[in-house]
Design a protein around this motif. Structure first.
Motif, PDB file in Angstrom:
ATOM      1  N   THR A 277       0.799  -1.168   0.100  1.00 49.35           N
ATOM      2  CA  THR A 277      -0.038  -0.006   0.068  1.00 49.35           C
ATOM      3  C   THR A 277       0.717   1.308   0.150  1.00 49.35           C
ATOM      4  OG1 THR A 277      -0.068   0.118   2.338  1.00 49.35           O
ATOM      5  CG2 THR A 277      -1.738  -1.338   1.404  1.00 49.35           C
ATOM      6  N   LYS A 278       0.160   2.418  -0.335  1.00 51.28           N
ATOM      7  CA  LYS A 278       0.912   3.737  -0.409  1.00 51.28           C
ATOM      8  C   LYS A 278       1.623   3.953   0.883  1.00 51.28           C
ATOM      9  CE  LYS A 278      -2.383   5.109  -3.090  1.00 51.28           C
ATOM     10  NZ  LYS A 278      -3.150   6.100  -3.690  1.00 51.28           N
ATOM     11  N   PRO A 279       1.016   3.813   2.066  1.00 47.27           N
ATOM     12  CA  PRO A 279       1.402   4.271   3.302  1.00 47.27           C
ATOM     13  C   PRO A 279       2.613   3.292   3.564  1.00 47.27           C
ATOM     14  CG  PRO A 279      -0.837   4.183   3.503  1.00 47.27           C
ATOM     15  CD  PRO A 279      -0.711   3.536   2.108  1.00 47.27           C
ATOM     16  N   ARG A 280       2.705   2.195   3.289  1.00 52.81           N
ATOM     17  CA  ARG A 280       3.653   1.228   3.710  1.00 52.81           C
ATOM     18  C   ARG A 280       4.958   1.513   2.741  1.00 52.81           C
ATOM     19  NH1 ARG A 280       0.195  -4.608   4.483  1.00 52.81           N
ATOM     20  NH2 ARG A 280      -0.437  -3.846   6.446  1.00 52.81           N
TER      21      ARG A 280
ATOM     22  N   HIS B 245       6.791   9.709  10.400  1.00 49.91           N
ATOM     23  CA  HIS B 245       5.389  10.323   9.936  1.00 49.91           C
ATOM     24  C   HIS B 245       5.716  11.769   9.143  1.00 49.91           C
ATOM     25  CE1 HIS B 245       1.601  12.277  11.107  1.00 49.91           C
ATOM     26  NE2 HIS B 245       1.210  11.475  10.250  1.00 49.91           N
TER      27      HIS B 245
ATOM     28  N   ARG C 121       2.734  12.079   1.159  1.00 43.75           N
ATOM     29  CA  ARG C 121       2.017  10.782   1.202  1.00 43.75           C
ATOM     30  C   ARG C 121       1.764  10.329   2.782  1.00 43.75           C
ATOM     31  NH1 ARG C 121       5.793   6.926  -1.912  1.00 43.75           N
ATOM     32  NH2 ARG C 121       7.458   8.141  -0.648  1.00 43.75           N
ATOM     33  N   ARG C 122       1.715  11.529   3.366  1.00 42.30           N
ATOM     34  CA  ARG C 122       1.537  11.309   4.936  1.00 42.30           C
ATOM     35  C   ARG C 122      -0.057  10.672   5.222  1.00 42.30           C
ATOM     36  NH1 ARG C 122       2.896  16.262   7.658  1.00 42.30           N
ATOM     37  NH2 ARG C 122       4.860  15.721   6.739  1.00 42.30           N
ATOM     38  N   CYS C 123       0.130   9.675   6.175  1.00 39.07           N
ATOM     39  CA  CYS C 123      -0.980   9.022   6.586  1.00 39.07           C
ATOM     40  C   CYS C 123      -1.315   9.029   8.122  1.00 39.07           C
ATOM     41  CB  CYS C 123      -0.820   7.545   6.304  1.00 39.07           C
ATOM     42  SG  CYS C 123       0.273   6.567   7.252  1.00 39.07           S
ATOM     43  N   ASP C 124      -2.480   8.558   8.687  1.00 39.92           N
ATOM     44  CA  ASP C 124      -2.504   8.630  10.101  1.00 39.92           C
ATOM     45  C   ASP C 124      -1.568   7.976  10.704  1.00 39.92           C
ATOM     46  OD1 ASP C 124      -5.649   8.999  11.741  1.00 39.92           O
ATOM     47  OD2 ASP C 124      -3.849   8.113  12.785  1.00 39.92           O
TER      48      ASP C 124
ATOM     49  N   THR D 292      -1.742   4.290  11.486  1.00 39.68           N
ATOM     50  CA  THR D 292      -1.189   3.479  10.594  1.00 39.68           C
ATOM     51  C   THR D 292       0.353   3.249  10.505  1.00 39.68           C
ATOM     52  OG1 THR D 292      -2.821   4.168   9.056  1.00 39.68           O
ATOM     53  CG2 THR D 292      -1.090   3.075   8.017  1.00 39.68           C
TER      54      THR D 292
ATOM     55  N   CYS E 193       1.980  -0.471  10.974  1.00 33.98           N
ATOM     56  CA  CYS E 193       2.858  -0.788   9.774  1.00 33.98           C
ATOM     57  C   CYS E 193       3.956  -1.455  10.387  1.00 33.98           C
ATOM     58  CB  CYS E 193       3.043   0.121   8.541  1.00 33.98           C
ATOM     59  SG  CYS E 193       1.640   0.398   7.643  1.00 33.98           S
TER      60      CYS E 193
END
Lengths: 175, 175
Positions: free
Chosen positions: B39-42, B62, B68-71, B74, B78
């Motif tokens: 996935t993009k976050p990973r 982070h 592409r920052r995520c919560d 996540t 991850c």
DNA sequence: CGGTAAATTCCAAGTCTTGCATGATTATCA
DNA sequence: TGATAATCATGCAAGACTTGGAATTTACCG
């Protein structure tokens, strides 16, 4: 810091190193020697640790204090103070939670292996770390200390986790 | 678990082990091999770890993710997944906070000494722990792993702490 | 017994973890 | 190759643990 998410883990009771009375006296002496004060919460916390004879969670300590129970914040702060005095040592669980253990008497340094499933710790006698600390001091580091923890699945938990069964813990062993 | 209270610590950037491209491919392969999804976050998290070449805090990761920052959740999840795959290893700071480091390529196991004042880690090559793990397996433990951390005051911080001066960290080194 | 300073308590903020609903990725099939 | 279904991953909200600050209480010394 948020030290770790806390799941309550049952704790194995280990063997008895020092008579409780002299241990308590030693604890009082060390507190006094450090210029700190002897207070009811502190005595109660030490008492709880002595009764357990092994690594305890903050929660367990708090519950074990009974009538002399104090604020949770006080437990954290006292344990931090004791740790700085070298009276208490922390073990880190696999999930980041900590357990606290008294180190009075001439108790030799020892380590623990903690079960990743049920959380029960067992002693590991093992020492070849001293040499490294010396080496680090030669590198210019001072106040060198270390943390060593082993993790694994203990024999009791193996069939359970192998079957994918979640290991539930009797309520009376918690905290 | 509440992993630890977080103070942000500056991190020393260490040497470069593996070309970034092949490392990224290896990471993708290992994720896929474990039956997990790419996935993009990973990918962004791995990218951030690769750019750092050394232990990173969750916060640093982070921030490093940029667009592409995520919560934050996540990031934690991850990293936990990567750790289980053996792609990432945790270092524990003195205050219980964790740093995460990629372990791709044929990177040999190594440890860190973390300065209690400024938090910067330095490598410690040291290995005599394998024997103990074998011994524990003979005792009946499976999935044995371990955590070893050294703490001390590094040479740079010594005059400062000796004078009781608090060590402030440049803002650009934080997180 | 009174004064001083430390310790405890309460309140609050911060960080990390877990549950649940939604969204995305992968595999299957046409 | 393109669409659909199943399943995993993500985001949001709630909950838990830990730490910091200010005011009160307590221990220690004279």
């Amino acid at each position: 810091m948020i030290a770790a998410t806390q799941s309550n883990h049952p704790l194995a009771t280990v063997s008895d190193p020092v008579p409780a009375v002299s241990a308590m006296n030693e604890a009082r002496a060390r507190i006094r020697l450090a210029g700190l004060r002897i207070t009811k919460p502190r005595l109660a916390i030490i008492d709880a640790l002595l009764r357990r004879h092994g690594p305890s969670s903050t929660e367990h300590i708090h519950q074990e204090m009974g009538a002399r129970r104090c604020d949770m914040v006080t437990v954290y702060r006292c344990l931090a103070a004791f740790e700085q005095l070298g009276m208490v040592r922390r073990s880190y669980l696999h999930n980041g939670t900590c357990l606290y253990e008294l180190t009075l008497g001439a108790a030799a340094r020892h380590y623990h292996i903690v079960c990743k499933a049920c959380g029960s710790p067992e002693r590991v006698d093992y020492l070849p770390v001293k040499g490294i600390e010396q080496l680090l001091q030669d590198r210019g580091y001072t106040e060198v200390s270390h943390v060593v923890e082993f993790f694994g699945i203990c024999p009791k938990c193996q069939p359970a986790t192998a079957r994918g069964v979640s290991v539930t813990v009797p309520a009376d062993l918690r905290a």
